[in-house]
Design an enzyme around this catalytic site. Structure first.
Site, mmCIF file in Angstrom:
data_model
loop_
_atom_site.group_PDB
_atom_site.id
_atom_site.type_symbol
_atom_site.label_atom_id
_atom_site.label_comp_id
_atom_site.label_asym_id
_atom_site.label_seq_id
_atom_site.Cartn_x
_atom_site.Cartn_y
_atom_site.Cartn_z
ATOM 1 N N TYR A 112 0.856 -1.202 0.000
ATOM 2 C CA TYR A 112 0.000 0.000 0.000
ATOM 3 C C TYR A 112 0.879 1.235 0.000
ATOM 4 O O TYR A 112 1.843 1.302 0.764
ATOM 5 C CB TYR A 112 -0.906 0.022 1.238
ATOM 6 C CG TYR A 112 -2.360 -0.059 0.848
ATOM 7 C CD1 TYR A 112 -2.908 0.890 -0.005
ATOM 8 C CD2 TYR A 112 -3.176 -1.084 1.313
ATOM 9 C CE1 TYR A 112 -4.233 0.807 -0.398
ATOM 10 C CE2 TYR A 112 -4.503 -1.173 0.927
ATOM 11 C CZ TYR A 112 -5.023 -0.219 0.072
ATOM 12 O OH TYR A 112 -6.323 -0.295 -0.329
ATOM 13 N N GLU A 139 -0.506 4.820 -0.580
ATOM 14 C CA GLU A 139 -1.286 6.043 -0.858
ATOM 15 C C GLU A 139 -0.412 7.263 -0.641
ATOM 16 O O GLU A 139 0.330 7.341 0.347
ATOM 17 C CB GLU A 139 -2.515 6.098 0.049
ATOM 18 C CG GLU A 139 -3.613 5.180 -0.463
ATOM 19 C CD GLU A 139 -4.831 5.158 0.445
ATOM 20 O OE1 GLU A 139 -4.862 5.900 1.439
ATOM 21 O OE2 GLU A 139 -5.761 4.383 0.132
ATOM 22 N N ASP A 186 -5.153 14.040 -25.339
ATOM 23 C CA ASP A 186 -5.163 12.641 -24.911
ATOM 24 C C ASP A 186 -4.483 11.852 -26.023
ATOM 25 O O ASP A 186 -5.051 11.649 -27.092
ATOM 26 C CB ASP A 186 -6.618 12.176 -24.719
ATOM 27 C CG ASP A 186 -6.711 10.723 -24.301
ATOM 28 O OD1 ASP A 186 -5.719 9.989 -24.469
ATOM 29 O OD2 ASP A 186 -7.787 10.311 -23.821
ATOM 30 N N THR A 245 -2.620 6.494 -22.243
ATOM 31 C CA THR A 245 -2.496 5.153 -21.677
ATOM 32 C C THR A 245 -1.054 4.711 -21.926
ATOM 33 O O THR A 245 -0.303 5.370 -22.658
ATOM 34 C CB THR A 245 -3.454 4.153 -22.344
ATOM 35 O OG1 THR A 245 -3.222 4.161 -23.751
ATOM 36 C CG2 THR A 245 -4.896 4.502 -22.059
ATOM 37 N N LYS A 285 -0.782 0.927 -25.421
ATOM 38 C CA LYS A 285 -1.092 0.834 -26.856
ATOM 39 C C LYS A 285 0.237 0.913 -27.623
ATOM 40 O O LYS A 285 1.028 -0.018 -27.519
ATOM 41 C CB LYS A 285 -2.092 1.917 -27.234
ATOM 42 C CG LYS A 285 -3.423 1.760 -26.464
ATOM 43 C CD LYS A 285 -4.475 2.747 -26.889
ATOM 44 C CE LYS A 285 -5.795 2.494 -26.191
ATOM 45 N NZ LYS A 285 -5.974 3.271 -24.961
ATOM 46 N N ARG A 313 -1.011 -2.244 -18.934
ATOM 47 C CA ARG A 313 -2.291 -1.546 -19.008
ATOM 48 C C ARG A 313 -2.326 -0.453 -17.924
ATOM 49 O O ARG A 313 -2.183 -0.777 -16.735
ATOM 50 C CB ARG A 313 -3.393 -2.584 -18.760
ATOM 51 C CG ARG A 313 -4.787 -2.182 -19.092
ATOM 52 C CD ARG A 313 -5.636 -3.420 -19.283
ATOM 53 N NE ARG A 313 -5.242 -4.079 -20.506
ATOM 54 C CZ ARG A 313 -5.628 -3.686 -21.734
ATOM 55 N NH1 ARG A 313 -6.451 -2.667 -21.869
ATOM 56 N NH2 ARG A 313 -5.212 -4.313 -22.796
HETATM 57 N N1 DSN Z 1 -10.921 1.199 -25.688
HETATM 58 C C1 DSN Z 1 -9.740 1.837 -26.195
HETATM 59 C C2 DSN Z 1 -9.606 1.651 -27.671
HETATM 60 O O1 DSN Z 1 -9.862 0.547 -28.106
HETATM 61 O O2 DSN Z 1 -9.231 2.558 -28.375
HETATM 62 C C3 DSN Z 1 -9.670 3.241 -25.839
HETATM 63 O O3 DSN Z 1 -9.784 3.358 -24.474
#
Ligand code: DSN
Length: 424
Positions: A45, A47, A191, A217, A220, A226
């Site tokens: 933990y 925080e 974003d 994110t 990708k 993730r």
């Molecule tokens: N769900 C993702 C995508 O497939 O682009 C975006 O969050």
């Protein structure tokens, strides 16, 4: 031993090993990223933030998190980074909570034109709490007309403008977005969840000098675990004149940190943060630049092949790792759902996707989205992607012919033997 879960993990590993993965938002992390995520760091933990925690025993995870922050700042030449958001949607929610009041107007890219749920969709927190407005693409060109963005911004006077998408194959003019934001007194958020790895490799426009805040994110094109992140090229004093009890101006970095924790999250996932740190180090390497270049070349090769087979790609091509295909350009009666179902029978994974000005619902759609980041990680080149385009076309064109789909699947599984995944 939990044999049920173990068997399911092995079943999923085999699926990943033998199928062609063309979902634009997916990728395969390195073994080292997996090792970090499967480590004892999950037990802790923590925080708070490095050096300022609400629990004892955080000396080691402090170093892990600081390393992740430092590497991320180096990767994007940022002055501030928060590596705690559990996902991109949570990174965005934390930013909204930090810079907006309930009911404030926001302006984002229309979900049905390729935007993202967390940018103001009525079914998401962002569309329920804030007054969401949208810009989109032109029907003729499939691209964003910046003059129309300006007109919309002048009309709705948003407090926050969001650029970025889930299914847009062209680059973003962050500089022009910033000019529009300045003109209407809005903050600007980029974003970059989809193209982050390509931006880090210097292949696409850099949002950091132009946008007040950048979210992403990490799983990708960035090829990490993730998760989500928030960055600022340059920290700045909050524009609302908020001060501390001592009268000092509160910097945006403090406001954003509080937006993440305690604003919307509790304890950070330090094992995932360690995986992020590993991925950022990998993304700083010269081999990652080679990978990112290949991702874009592969996308262009695949797009050209699909166009030559009669498919309509929104905007006519791609600058990044993905393409959005309007199936109505080639078929009158094949929906995105039909195409997704046919392809899965051939062990090719894509996702159905609405296209701009779609005549069908989100459950059926007239489009599919394809991306090249994952299969490029497996080692595929332009020639391989041309072959994949041939299979995609054959499978969609023979959606009702299970025999044909089965024969494509045999070829796909044989092809994938050349590209091993986690051999150890
Ligand atoms: N769900 C993702 C995508 O497939 O682009 C975006 O969050």
């Amino acid at each position: 031993m939990d044999t049920q879960i173990r068997e399911l993990i092995i079943e999923e590993l085999e699926r990943q090993r033998h199928g062609v993965e063309l979902i634009a938002s997916e990728n395969f992390t390195s073994q080292e990223v997996l090792n970090a995520m499967g480590s004892c760091l999950t037990n802790k933990y923590a925080e708070g933030y490095p050096g300022k925690r609400y629990y004892g025993g955080c000396e080691v995870v402090d170093k892990v998190e600081q390393l992740a922050i430092d590497r991320l700042c180096e990767l994007f030449t940022a002055e501030y980074a928060n590596v705690q958001p559990h996902s991109g949607a949570q990174a965005n929610a934390a930013i909204f909570l930090s810079v907006l009041q309930p009911g404030d107007a926001i302006l984002g890219f229309d979900l049905s034109h390729g935007g993202h749920l967390s940018h103001g969709s009525p079914v998401n927190y962002s569309g329920k709490v804030y007054k969401a407005h949208f810009y989109g693409v032109e029907e003729e060109t499939g691209t964003i007309d910046m003059n129309k963005v300006l007109i919309k911004a002048l009309e709705v006077r948003p407090k926050l403008i969001i650029c970025g998408a889930s299914a847009y194959s062209r680059d973003w003019d962050y500089k022009r977005f910033r000019e529009i934001a300045e003109e209407v007194g809005a903050l600007l958020l980029a974003d970059i969840a989809h193209p982050a790895g390509l931006i880090a490799a210097g292949l696409l426009n850099d949002p950091i000098p132009h946008c007040h805040i950048v979210s992403s994110t990490t799983h990708k094109t960035l090829r990490g675990p993730r998760g989500g992140i928030i960055m600022m090229g340059k920290d700045f004093e909050n524009p609302w004149g908020r001060t501390t009890k001592k009268g000092d101006n509160i910097m945006m970095s403090s406001i954003l940190n509080s937006g993440v924790f305690p604003g919307i999250q509790g304890g950070p996932l330090e094992h995932v943060i360690a995986g992020k740190a590993v991925a950022f180090k990998e993304a700083l390497s010269s081999s990652f630049k080679v990978y990112a270049n290949q991702v874009v070349s592969n996308a262009q090769a695949m797009a050209n092949q699909l166009v030559s087979k009669g498919y309509k790609i929104i905007s006519g091509g791609t600058d990044n790792h993905l393409m959005l295909i309007d199936l109505r350009g080639k078929f009158t009666d094949v929906t995105g759902k039909d195409a997704e179902n046919a392809l899965i029978k051939a062990d090719i994974t894509i996702n159905k996707n609405m296209v701009p000005f779609d005549s069908r619902s989100a459950l059926l759609t007239s489009g599919i989205r394809i991306g090249t980041a994952a299969m490029t990680t497996r080692g595929c080149n332009e020639e391989d992607f041309i072959q994949m385009a041939v299979w995609v076309d054959e499978a969609i064109s023979n959606g009702g012919n299970d025999q044909k789909l089965k024969s494509i699947k045999v070829e796909v599984n044989k092809f994938m033997e050349r590209f091993p995944l986690y051999p150890s």
